[in-house]
Design an enzyme around this catalytic site. Structure first.
Site, PDB file in Angstrom:
ATOM      1  N   HIS A  82      43.612   1.098 -96.479  1.00 12.62           N
ATOM      2  CA  HIS A  82      44.049  -0.022 -95.634  1.00 12.62           C
ATOM      3  C   HIS A  82      42.890  -0.512 -94.765  1.00 12.62           C
ATOM      4  CE1 HIS A  82      47.095  -2.112 -92.987  1.00 12.62           C
ATOM      5  NE2 HIS A  82      46.072  -2.004 -92.150  1.00 12.62           N
ATOM      6  N   GLU A  83      42.234   0.419 -94.090  1.00 11.51           N
ATOM      7  CA  GLU A  83      41.163   0.039 -93.181  1.00 11.51           C
ATOM      8  C   GLU A  83      39.942  -0.497 -93.925  1.00 11.51           C
ATOM      9  OE1 GLU A  83      41.178  -0.316 -90.006  1.00 11.51           O
ATOM     10  OE2 GLU A  83      43.236   0.400 -89.809  1.00 11.51           O
ATOM     11  N   HIS A 141      40.146  -4.108 -95.003  1.00 11.81           N
ATOM     12  CA  HIS A 141      39.784  -5.089 -93.979  1.00 11.81           C
ATOM     13  C   HIS A 141      38.282  -5.363 -94.012  1.00 11.81           C
ATOM     14  CE1 HIS A 141      43.714  -5.254 -92.234  1.00 11.81           C
ATOM     15  NE2 HIS A 141      43.699  -4.040 -91.718  1.00 11.81           N
TER      16      HIS A 141
END
Length: 235
Positions: A24-25, A28
């Site tokens: 998820h991170e 980004h």
């Protein structure tokens, strides 16, 4: 290792949670770099090495406690740094960067569903599954659920969650600036929603009512996908 034991339960939630949060991170950062902001790459945060992203409480302790208590599982990692001012189109870029995390979680949930289907097909051919197959199955199931909840939870429009970045990018500039002023109070709002509100109104289930229906619907679609991959035998 006992499938009913505490170590098994912790392992089968910690591994999926860490993987889901790390991807998820990093998503980004990958999208931010593609749109003109190399900040995460410059700070060496585009690595899939979990030790660069894990927050001991938000990534391991809290999700584990939630899992053991039967509550919806979510968590967080150390945020990947993004400088929205370096994006080629800051407003649109902010929305795309924010959406990258939840979208990645939903894609990973689909991959987990396919993996479950393939595992069922394989174990059907081999007969009684061993501990290794059971451990993999529990990890895949939790990976699917964790990614669905993590993706949906992060789409809540509460600063600094990803949903708030998407809303902020869509609002007219004056409203976006006012909305951004809520960000210092975001964690207080989250704490209130998840801890204080349930204490005083335990039957309200506000967060579950907000993210439960979409998560349930997506879960049904992914269960159908897993069954399709597995073949005629139900999962």
């Amino acid at each position: 290792m006992n499938p009913e034991g505490l170590v098994w339960q912790i392992a089968t939630i910690a591994i999926p949670m860490i993987l889901a949060i790390v991807f998820h991170e990093v998503a980004h950062g990958w999208v931010a770099r593609a749109l003109g902001d190399p900040t995460a790459a410059e700070q060496k945060r585009l690595s899939l090495n979990p030790f660069r992203h894990v927050d001991p409480f938000g990534t391991i302790i809290l999700p584990g406690l939630l899992k053991l208590s039967g509550a919806p599982v979510f968590g967080w990692a150390k945020p990947v740094p993004v400088n929205f001012g370096r994006l080629r189109n800051p407003r649109v870029g902010m929305m795309l960067v924010a959406a990258a995390g939840p979208v990645t979680n939903f894609v990973l949930a689909a991959i987990a569903a396919i993996g479950l289907g393939l595992l069922v097909r394989a174990t059907d051919r081999m007969g009684e599954p061993g501990l290794g197959a059971l451990f993999l199955s529990d990890n895949l199931r939790n990976f699917l659920l964790v990614n669905l909840f993590l993706g949906a939870f992060n789409l809540l429009p509460i600063p600094p969650f990803d949903g708030s970045r998407i809303v902020m990018g869509a609002l007219p500039a004056p409203l976006a600036r006012g909305y951004a002023r809520l960000e210092p109070f975001g964690l207080i709002l989250v704490f209130g929603l998840l801890v204080i509100l349930p204490y005083f109104a335990p039957d309200l289930y506000l967060v579950q009512r907000l993210i439960g229906p979409p998560v349930e619907w997506m879960g049904q679609q992914l269960a159908a996908l897993a069954s399709l991959v597995a073949g005629p035998e139900p999962i």
